[in-house]
Write an enzyme that holds these catalytic residues in place. Structure first.
Site, PDB file in Angstrom:
ATOM      1  CB  CYS A 125       8.179   9.534 -57.861  1.00 32.60           C
ATOM      2  SG  CYS A 125       6.892   9.524 -56.479  1.00 32.60           S
ATOM      3  CG  HIS A 168       9.903  13.216 -57.905  1.00 33.70           C
ATOM      4  ND1 HIS A 168       8.652  13.988 -58.717  1.00 33.70           N
ATOM      5  CD2 HIS A 168       9.585  12.700 -56.995  1.00 33.70           C
ATOM      6  CE1 HIS A 168       7.848  13.346 -57.826  1.00 33.70           C
ATOM      7  NE2 HIS A 168       8.167  12.801 -56.578  1.00 33.70           N
ATOM      8  CG  ASN A 183       4.979  14.581 -55.789  1.00 35.55           C
ATOM      9  OD1 ASN A 183       4.788  14.078 -56.830  1.00 35.55           O
ATOM     10  ND2 ASN A 183       5.635  13.939 -54.699  1.00 35.55           N
TER      11      ASN A 183
HETATM   12  N1  ACO Z   1      -2.186  19.514 -42.347  1.00 34.37           N
HETATM   13  C1  ACO Z   1      -2.252  19.612 -41.077  1.00 34.37           C
HETATM   14  N2  ACO Z   1      -1.640  18.699 -40.122  1.00 34.37           N
HETATM   15  C2  ACO Z   1      -1.245  17.437 -40.806  1.00 34.37           C
HETATM   16  C3  ACO Z   1      -1.412  17.475 -42.072  1.00 34.37           C
HETATM   17  C4  ACO Z   1      -1.870  18.476 -42.952  1.00 34.37           C
HETATM   18  N3  ACO Z   1      -2.136  18.209 -44.309  1.00 34.37           N
HETATM   19  N4  ACO Z   1      -0.779  16.163 -42.584  1.00 34.37           N
HETATM   20  C5  ACO Z   1      -0.467  15.629 -41.369  1.00 34.37           C
HETATM   21  N5  ACO Z   1      -0.720  16.566 -40.218  1.00 34.37           N
HETATM   22  C6  ACO Z   1      -0.247  16.377 -38.986  1.00 34.37           C
HETATM   23  C7  ACO Z   1      -0.401  14.844 -38.683  1.00 34.37           C
HETATM   24  O1  ACO Z   1      -1.727  14.231 -38.158  1.00 34.37           O
HETATM   25  C8  ACO Z   1       0.367  14.753 -37.458  1.00 34.37           C
HETATM   26  O2  ACO Z   1      -0.308  15.409 -36.072  1.00 34.37           O
HETATM   27  P1  ACO Z   1      -0.173  14.639 -34.777  1.00 34.37           P
HETATM   28  O3  ACO Z   1       1.327  14.817 -34.524  1.00 34.37           O
HETATM   29  O4  ACO Z   1      -1.047  15.450 -33.863  1.00 34.37           O
HETATM   30  O5  ACO Z   1      -0.327  13.090 -34.668  1.00 34.37           O
HETATM   31  C9  ACO Z   1       1.449  16.027 -37.770  1.00 34.37           C
HETATM   32  O6  ACO Z   1       0.858  16.775 -38.491  1.00 34.37           O
HETATM   33  C10 ACO Z   1       2.887  15.314 -38.041  1.00 34.37           C
HETATM   34  O7  ACO Z   1       2.447  14.101 -39.128  1.00 34.37           O
HETATM   35  P2  ACO Z   1       3.556  13.488 -40.119  1.00 34.37           P
HETATM   36  O8  ACO Z   1       2.822  12.443 -40.874  1.00 34.37           O
HETATM   37  O9  ACO Z   1       4.622  12.817 -39.131  1.00 34.37           O
HETATM   38  O10 ACO Z   1       3.869  14.544 -40.668  1.00 34.37           O
HETATM   39  P3  ACO Z   1       5.418  15.155 -41.058  1.00 34.37           P
HETATM   40  O11 ACO Z   1       5.752  16.355 -40.196  1.00 34.37           O
HETATM   41  O12 ACO Z   1       6.251  13.968 -41.280  1.00 34.37           O
HETATM   42  O13 ACO Z   1       4.858  15.737 -42.521  1.00 34.37           O
HETATM   43  C11 ACO Z   1       5.354  15.051 -44.795  1.00 34.37           C
HETATM   44  C12 ACO Z   1       4.244  14.981 -43.339  1.00 34.37           C
HETATM   45  C13 ACO Z   1       5.222  16.401 -45.352  1.00 34.37           C
HETATM   46  C14 ACO Z   1       4.510  14.282 -45.975  1.00 34.37           C
HETATM   47  C15 ACO Z   1       6.567  14.745 -44.538  1.00 34.37           C
HETATM   48  O14 ACO Z   1       6.712  13.392 -43.656  1.00 34.37           O
HETATM   49  C16 ACO Z   1       7.470  14.464 -45.753  1.00 34.37           C
HETATM   50  O15 ACO Z   1       8.102  15.361 -46.096  1.00 34.37           O
HETATM   51  N6  ACO Z   1       7.746  13.287 -46.109  1.00 34.37           N
HETATM   52  C17 ACO Z   1       8.440  13.125 -47.309  1.00 34.37           C
HETATM   53  C18 ACO Z   1       7.508  12.300 -48.310  1.00 34.37           C
HETATM   54  C19 ACO Z   1       7.211  13.038 -49.264  1.00 34.37           C
HETATM   55  O16 ACO Z   1       7.289  14.318 -49.460  1.00 34.37           O
HETATM   56  N7  ACO Z   1       6.355  12.332 -49.932  1.00 34.37           N
HETATM   57  C20 ACO Z   1       6.097  13.009 -51.314  1.00 34.37           C
HETATM   58  C21 ACO Z   1       5.274  11.937 -52.105  1.00 34.37           C
HETATM   59  S1  ACO Z   1       6.597  10.712 -52.511  1.00 34.37           S
HETATM   60  C22 ACO Z   1       7.620  11.144 -53.306  1.00 34.37           C
HETATM   61  O17 ACO Z   1       7.328  11.818 -54.278  1.00 34.37           O
HETATM   62  C23 ACO Z   1       8.858  10.626 -53.245  1.00 34.37           C
END
Ligand code: ACO
Length: 349
Positions: free
Chosen positions: A114, A276, A306
Site C-alpha cells: 500500500c 491511500h 482499495n
Molecule cells: N461480509 C459479511 N461479514 C463479514 C465480511 C464480509 N465481507 N467479512 C467479515 N465478516 C464477518 C466476520 O466473519 C465476523 O463475523 P463473526 O463476528 O460472526 O465471526 C464479523 O464480520 C467481524 O469480522 P472482522 O474481521 O472482525 O471484521 P471487522 O468488523 O474488523 O471488519 C475490516 C473487517 C473491514 C477489514 C476491518 O477490520 C477494517 O476496517 N480493518 C482495517 C484494515 C483494512 O481496511 N485493510 C484494508 C487493506 S490493508 C491496507 O490497505 C492498509
C-alpha cells in the site's frame, strides 16, 4: 539542487464494474456490511485475459507522458510499484519498457504494497534531485482480482480490493516554490505476518509439520509451490483487519504531521490530503484526528475499492482532473500498509 515536480499524471480503471451485490454470487456478504465497514460501493476488475498489471500501467503511463508534454523516448527511468506483478519475476518495470518500446533505460520494481507508490515517488525524487534523471515514470498498478479468495472464508479481504493503475512523470523544477517538498518513509517488520501473502516463498513454514526431512533434494522444489498449498488454500492474502485498523489510525496522522513539521506547516495549510484508499473508516478517522474539513480530504474508495499501490496516483489524478489540485496548492500524500510500512509526501503543486 533542483526539486522534482509531477509534470504529468494519468490513471486507468478497467471498464468492468463489480458492485457489492455482484459479490453475493460467490460469498455470504451484504452491500450494507461492506459499505458500513469500508465505505466501498463498487470496484473495477480487469478483463481476465486481456488486461494485466502491466497493460493497465501502460494505459496510465501513456496519459501521464502525454500530459507531461514528452514522448516515451524522453523517459529515462521507470519505477514500478505493485504487489500483484504479471510474473513472480521479472518485475513489471521491464514489461512496461518492452510494451512502450522505450530505450534501454533502467527499470526498478518496488515491493512495498500500500505504501509502494510513495516509496517509488521518494526514490524518483532522489534521482531527480541528484541530477541523474530528467523524466522518471513512476507507476502504481494492481490486478488484485486474480489473487483473492472469493469464498465466504476470504470475504474479509476480497470485498476490499479492486484493480487499476496510476502513473506520474517526475521532472526537475527550478521554481523555488514548487515541487515535492519532502518525503518520509517508515517500516516496522514486527507485524509482517498480520497482512501478508506467504506463498510462493522461501519461508518453508508450510512444511514444518510435514517432516521436511522426508523430502529428498530432488523434491525440494515442492516447498516453494505445491499442490498442498492449493489444497490447503494457502495461496491468498491474509489479514487481521482490526490489528491493521488500530495501527493505521496512529501511523497515518503521525507521518502526515512529520511531513508538515518538516516544512513548518500545519494541518490547516493542507489544501488536499490524498490518503491511500485503504478503507473509508480509516480515512475518516485520520481526517477527524487532524481536524481537517471535508474539502481538504479526497476519497474515491467508494467507486474503486482499495487498489493498494495504485490508490494514491489514481485518487491524485482524479482530484487533479476535477480541478481540485491547482498550482500553488499544498498536497499531502500518505499511505500505510502491509509490512507494516508507511510514508508521506508533501507537494507544492
Ligand atoms: N461480509 C459479511 N461479514 C463479514 C465480511 C464480509 N465481507 N467479512 C467479515 N465478516 C464477518 C466476520 O466473519 C465476523 O463475523 P463473526 O463476528 O460472526 O465471526 C464479523 O464480520 C467481524 O469480522 P472482522 O474481521 O472482525 O471484521 P471487522 O468488523 O474488523 O471488519 C475490516 C473487517 C473491514 C477489514 C476491518 O477490520 C477494517 O476496517 N480493518 C482495517 C484494515 C483494512 O481496511 N485493510 C484494508 C487493506 S490493508 C491496507 O490497505 C492498509
Amino acid at each position: 539542487m533542483p526539486k522534482s515536480k509531477i509534470a504529468g499524471i494519468g490513471k486507468y480503471l478497467p471498464e468492468n464494474v463489480v458492485t457489492n451485490n455482484d459479490l453475493l454470487k460467490y460469498m455470504e456478504t451484504s452491500d450494507a456490511w461492506i459499505q458500513e465497514r469500508t465505505g466501498i460501493q463498487e470496484r473495477r476488475y480487469a478483463h481476465r485475459t486481456e488486461e494485466t498489471t502491466t497493460t493497465m500501467a501502460v494505459e496510465a503511463a501513456k496519459v501521464a507522458i502525454e500530459r507531461a508534454g514528452i514522448t516515451t523516448d524522453d523517459v529515462d527511468f521507470i519505477i514500478f510499484a505493485t504487489l500483484s506483478p504479471d510474473y513472480y519475476f521479472p518485475g513489471c518495470g521491464v514489461l512496461v519498457q518492452r510494451a512502450m518500446k522505450m530505450k534501454e533505460i533502467g527499470a526498478l520494481d518496488i515491493r512495498n504494497q500500500c505504501s509502494g507508490f510513495l516509496y517509488a515517488l521518494s526514490v524518483g525524487d532522489q534521482f531527480i534531485r541528484s541530477g541523474m534523471y530528467k523524466n522518471i515514470l513512476v507507476i502504481g498498478s494492481e490486478k488484485h482480482s486474480f489473487g483473492l479468495d472469493f469464498t465466504t472464508r476470504g470475504r474479509n479481504v476480497s470485498v476490499i480490493f479492486g484493480d487499476g493503475a496510476g502513473a506520474v512523470i517526475l521532472q526537475p523544477t527550478e521554481k523555488e516554490d514548487q515541487g515535492i517538498l519532502s518525503t518520509h518513509l517508515h517500516s516496522d517488520g514486527e507485524s509482517a505476518e498480520i497482512l501478508a501473502m506467504f506463498n510462493p516463498g522461501t519461508h518453508a513454514n508450510h512444511w514444518k509439520e510435514e517432516k521436511m526431512a522426508s523430502f529428498d533434494d530432488a523434491e525440494i522444489g515442492k516447498m516453494f509451490f505445491s499442490h498442498k498449498m492449493i489444497d490447503d488454500e494457502q495461496i491468498y492474502p491474509t489479514m487481521d483487519g482490526p490489528a491493521v485498523f488500530k495501527k493505521a489510525v496512529v501511523k497515518f496522522p503521525e507521518v502526515i504531521m512529520e511531513a508538515l513539521n518538516a516544512n513548518n506547516l500545519m494541518p490547516k495549510d493542507i489544501n488536499l490530503l490524498i490518503p491511500h484508499q485503504a478503507n473509508l473508516r480509516i480515512a475518516q478517522f485520520v481526517q477527524h484526528t487532524l481536524k481537517l474539513r471535508d474539502d481538504q480530504v479526497y476519497n474515491n474508495i467508494q467507486q474503486y475499492g482499495n487498489t493498494t499501490a495504485a490508490s494514491v496516483p489514481i485518487a491524485l489524478c482524479e482530484a487533479w482532473e476535477k480541478g481540485l489540485v491547482k498550482e500553488g496548492d499544498v498536497v499531502c500524500l500518505a499511505a500505510f500498509g502491509s509490512g507494516f510500512t508507511w510514508a508521506s509526501a508533501l507537494i507544492k503543486w
